[in-house]
Design a protein around this motif. Structure first.
Motif, PDB file in Angstrom:
ATOM      1  N   ALA A  22      35.565 -10.453 -42.894  1.00 49.29           N
ATOM      2  CA  ALA A  22      36.096 -11.880 -42.287  1.00 49.29           C
ATOM      3  C   ALA A  22      37.352 -12.423 -43.058  1.00 49.29           C
ATOM      4  CB  ALA A  22      34.902 -12.841 -41.879  1.00 49.29           C
ATOM      5  N   ASN A  23      37.098 -12.139 -44.367  1.00 50.10           N
ATOM      6  CA  ASN A  23      38.030 -13.029 -45.276  1.00 50.10           C
ATOM      7  C   ASN A  23      39.642 -12.320 -45.039  1.00 50.10           C
ATOM      8  OD1 ASN A  23      36.449 -14.683 -46.019  1.00 50.10           O
ATOM      9  ND2 ASN A  23      35.789 -13.670 -47.889  1.00 50.10           N
ATOM     10  N   ASN A  24      39.492 -10.758 -44.798  1.00 52.12           N
ATOM     11  CA  ASN A  24      40.620 -10.006 -44.753  1.00 52.12           C
ATOM     12  C   ASN A  24      41.172  -9.972 -43.333  1.00 52.12           C
ATOM     13  OD1 ASN A  24      40.475  -8.951 -47.439  1.00 52.12           O
ATOM     14  ND2 ASN A  24      39.542  -7.149 -46.808  1.00 52.12           N
ATOM     15  N   CYS A  25      40.719 -10.933 -42.316  1.00 47.50           N
ATOM     16  CA  CYS A  25      41.459 -11.015 -41.057  1.00 47.50           C
ATOM     17  C   CYS A  25      42.417 -11.969 -41.279  1.00 47.50           C
ATOM     18  CB  CYS A  25      40.159 -11.603 -39.920  1.00 47.50           C
ATOM     19  SG  CYS A  25      39.240 -10.324 -39.639  1.00 47.50           S
ATOM     20  N   GLY A  26      42.344 -12.964 -41.933  1.00 43.99           N
ATOM     21  CA  GLY A  26      43.557 -13.815 -42.176  1.00 43.99           C
ATOM     22  C   GLY A  26      43.667 -14.863 -41.122  1.00 43.99           C
ATOM     23  N   ASP A  27      44.794 -15.402 -40.915  1.00 48.68           N
ATOM     24  CA  ASP A  27      45.027 -16.599 -40.015  1.00 48.68           C
ATOM     25  C   ASP A  27      45.616 -15.948 -38.614  1.00 48.68           C
ATOM     26  OD1 ASP A  27      44.095 -18.700 -41.386  1.00 48.68           O
ATOM     27  OD2 ASP A  27      46.108 -18.891 -42.289  1.00 48.68           O
ATOM     28  N   GLU A  28      46.139 -14.798 -38.960  1.00 49.03           N
ATOM     29  CA  GLU A  28      46.615 -13.958 -37.676  1.00 49.03           C
ATOM     30  C   GLU A  28      45.613 -13.319 -36.700  1.00 49.03           C
ATOM     31  OE1 GLU A  28      46.303 -10.865 -40.915  1.00 49.03           O
ATOM     32  OE2 GLU A  28      47.130 -12.850 -40.918  1.00 49.03           O
ATOM     33  N   LYS A  29      44.307 -13.436 -36.814  1.00 44.89           N
ATOM     34  CA  LYS A  29      43.304 -12.851 -36.166  1.00 44.89           C
ATOM     35  C   LYS A  29      42.138 -13.853 -36.253  1.00 44.89           C
ATOM     36  CE  LYS A  29      44.806  -8.154 -36.776  1.00 44.89           C
ATOM     37  NZ  LYS A  29      44.433  -6.799 -37.183  1.00 44.89           N
ATOM     38  N   HIS A  31      39.997 -14.838 -33.903  1.00 40.02           N
ATOM     39  CA  HIS A  31      38.879 -14.316 -32.950  1.00 40.02           C
ATOM     40  C   HIS A  31      38.088 -13.325 -33.692  1.00 40.02           C
ATOM     41  CE1 HIS A  31      41.418 -16.661 -30.166  1.00 40.02           C
ATOM     42  NE2 HIS A  31      40.502 -16.427 -29.126  1.00 40.02           N
ATOM     43  N   LEU A  32      38.954 -12.337 -34.252  1.00 39.49           N
ATOM     44  CA  LEU A  32      38.112 -11.628 -35.348  1.00 39.49           C
ATOM     45  C   LEU A  32      37.364 -11.909 -36.476  1.00 39.49           C
ATOM     46  CD1 LEU A  32      37.606  -8.493 -35.203  1.00 39.49           C
ATOM     47  CD2 LEU A  32      39.627  -8.078 -36.442  1.00 39.49           C
ATOM     48  N   ALA A  33      38.025 -13.053 -37.020  1.00 39.90           N
ATOM     49  CA  ALA A  33      37.444 -13.580 -38.117  1.00 39.90           C
ATOM     50  C   ALA A  33      36.019 -14.341 -37.778  1.00 39.90           C
ATOM     51  CB  ALA A  33      38.268 -14.510 -38.786  1.00 39.90           C
ATOM     52  N   ALA A  34      36.232 -14.802 -36.588  1.00 40.65           N
ATOM     53  CA  ALA A  34      35.108 -15.518 -35.747  1.00 40.65           C
ATOM     54  C   ALA A  34      33.834 -14.656 -35.485  1.00 40.65           C
ATOM     55  CB  ALA A  34      35.476 -16.286 -34.821  1.00 40.65           C
ATOM     56  N   TYR A  35      34.135 -13.445 -35.009  1.00 39.62           N
ATOM     57  CA  TYR A  35      33.193 -12.426 -34.707  1.00 39.62           C
ATOM     58  C   TYR A  35      32.473 -11.877 -35.888  1.00 39.62           C
ATOM     59  CZ  TYR A  35      31.562  -7.692 -34.047  1.00 39.62           C
ATOM     60  OH  TYR A  35      31.056  -6.542 -33.618  1.00 39.62           O
ATOM     61  N   TYR A  36      33.350 -11.695 -36.993  1.00 39.93           N
ATOM     62  CA  TYR A  36      32.633 -11.461 -38.365  1.00 39.93           C
ATOM     63  C   TYR A  36      31.712 -12.211 -38.686  1.00 39.93           C
ATOM     64  CZ  TYR A  36      35.164  -6.953 -38.324  1.00 39.93           C
ATOM     65  OH  TYR A  36      35.624  -5.605 -38.253  1.00 39.93           O
ATOM     66  N   ASN A  38      30.277 -14.741 -37.368  1.00 42.33           N
ATOM     67  CA  ASN A  38      28.965 -14.744 -36.377  1.00 42.33           C
ATOM     68  C   ASN A  38      27.825 -13.758 -36.596  1.00 42.33           C
ATOM     69  OD1 ASN A  38      27.248 -15.779 -34.305  1.00 42.33           O
ATOM     70  ND2 ASN A  38      27.989 -14.151 -33.071  1.00 42.33           N
ATOM     71  N   LEU A  39      28.459 -12.507 -36.929  1.00 40.71           N
ATOM     72  CA  LEU A  39      27.577 -11.555 -37.357  1.00 40.71           C
ATOM     73  C   LEU A  39      27.106 -11.687 -38.745  1.00 40.71           C
ATOM     74  CD1 LEU A  39      27.039  -8.424 -36.423  1.00 40.71           C
ATOM     75  CD2 LEU A  39      28.992  -7.531 -37.383  1.00 40.71           C
ATOM     76  N   GLN A  40      27.772 -12.206 -39.694  1.00 39.31           N
ATOM     77  CA  GLN A  40      27.394 -12.505 -41.007  1.00 39.31           C
ATOM     78  C   GLN A  40      26.132 -13.473 -40.764  1.00 39.31           C
ATOM     79  OE1 GLN A  40      30.308 -14.187 -43.363  1.00 39.31           O
ATOM     80  NE2 GLN A  40      28.886 -14.521 -45.327  1.00 39.31           N
ATOM     81  N   ASP A  41      26.390 -14.657 -39.764  1.00 37.34           N
ATOM     82  CA  ASP A  41      25.221 -15.532 -39.970  1.00 37.34           C
ATOM     83  C   ASP A  41      23.872 -14.916 -39.249  1.00 37.34           C
ATOM     84  OD1 ASP A  41      26.947 -17.588 -40.597  1.00 37.34           O
ATOM     85  OD2 ASP A  41      27.755 -18.193 -38.556  1.00 37.34           O
ATOM     86  N   GLN A  42      24.049 -13.896 -38.487  1.00 36.98           N
ATOM     87  CA  GLN A  42      22.918 -13.205 -37.777  1.00 36.98           C
ATOM     88  C   GLN A  42      22.261 -12.487 -38.846  1.00 36.98           C
ATOM     89  OE1 GLN A  42      23.489 -11.243 -33.936  1.00 36.98           O
ATOM     90  NE2 GLN A  42      25.422 -12.302 -33.946  1.00 36.98           N
ATOM     91  N   PHE A  43      22.904 -11.803 -39.650  1.00 37.39           N
ATOM     92  CA  PHE A  43      21.981 -11.057 -40.779  1.00 37.39           C
ATOM     93  C   PHE A  43      21.913 -12.104 -41.925  1.00 37.39           C
ATOM     94  CE2 PHE A  43      24.187  -7.225 -39.050  1.00 37.39           C
ATOM     95  CZ  PHE A  43      23.355  -6.227 -39.581  1.00 37.39           C
ATOM     96  N   GLN A  44      22.252 -13.119 -42.032  1.00 38.58           N
ATOM     97  CA  GLN A  44      21.814 -14.056 -43.095  1.00 38.58           C
ATOM     98  C   GLN A  44      20.510 -14.683 -42.285  1.00 38.58           C
ATOM     99  OE1 GLN A  44      23.092 -15.012 -46.127  1.00 38.58           O
ATOM    100  NE2 GLN A  44      21.143 -16.026 -46.319  1.00 38.58           N
ATOM    101  N   GLN A  45      20.213 -14.854 -41.085  1.00 34.62           N
ATOM    102  CA  GLN A  45      18.968 -15.376 -40.669  1.00 34.62           C
ATOM    103  C   GLN A  45      18.177 -14.343 -40.785  1.00 34.62           C
ATOM    104  OE1 GLN A  45      19.574 -16.340 -36.416  1.00 34.62           O
ATOM    105  NE2 GLN A  45      21.193 -17.989 -36.733  1.00 34.62           N
ATOM    106  N   ILE A  46      18.388 -13.024 -40.539  1.00 36.37           N
ATOM    107  CA  ILE A  46      17.334 -12.007 -41.021  1.00 36.37           C
ATOM    108  C   ILE A  46      17.020 -12.004 -42.324  1.00 36.37           C
ATOM    109  CG2 ILE A  46      17.016  -9.554 -41.127  1.00 36.37           C
ATOM    110  CD1 ILE A  46      19.135  -9.034 -38.604  1.00 36.37           C
ATOM    111  N   LEU A  47      17.963 -12.191 -43.304  1.00 32.92           N
ATOM    112  CA  LEU A  47      17.622 -12.153 -44.671  1.00 32.92           C
ATOM    113  C   LEU A  47      16.713 -13.352 -45.064  1.00 32.92           C
ATOM    114  CD1 LEU A  47      17.985 -10.998 -47.502  1.00 32.92           C
ATOM    115  CD2 LEU A  47      20.056 -12.471 -47.612  1.00 32.92           C
TER     116      LEU A  47
END
Length: 67
Positions: A22-29, A31-36, A38-47
């Motif tokens: 997510a951090n490597n997506c930068g400002d140019e992407k 939508h991709l940063a938001a995707y990552y 969201n995915l990170q948040d889901q795994f955090q909920q599992i943890l």
């Protein structure tokens, strides 16, 4: 039905890798940063849920079931 088991340490590794992506997506992407993110948040909920268990049972069993 397929199951996988992940320890709390493995989940933390996954979260770290997703955060790096997510951090490597930068400002140019944004939508991709938001995707990552969201995915990170889901795994955090599992943890968070795994940490509610006793230390010897801190394993997430993820199940994929299809109809």
């Amino acid at each position: 039905m397929t199951t996988i088991s992940l320890t709390s340490g493995e989940i933390m590794d996954i979260i770290s890798l997703i955060e790096h992506k997510a951090n490597n997506c930068g400002d140019e992407k944004p939508h991709l940063a938001a995707y990552y993110s969201n995915l990170q948040d889901q795994f955090q909920q599992i943890l968070d849920k795994v940490y509610e268990f006793q230390p010897e049972y801190r394993v997430a069993h993820l199940v994929l079931a299809c109809n």
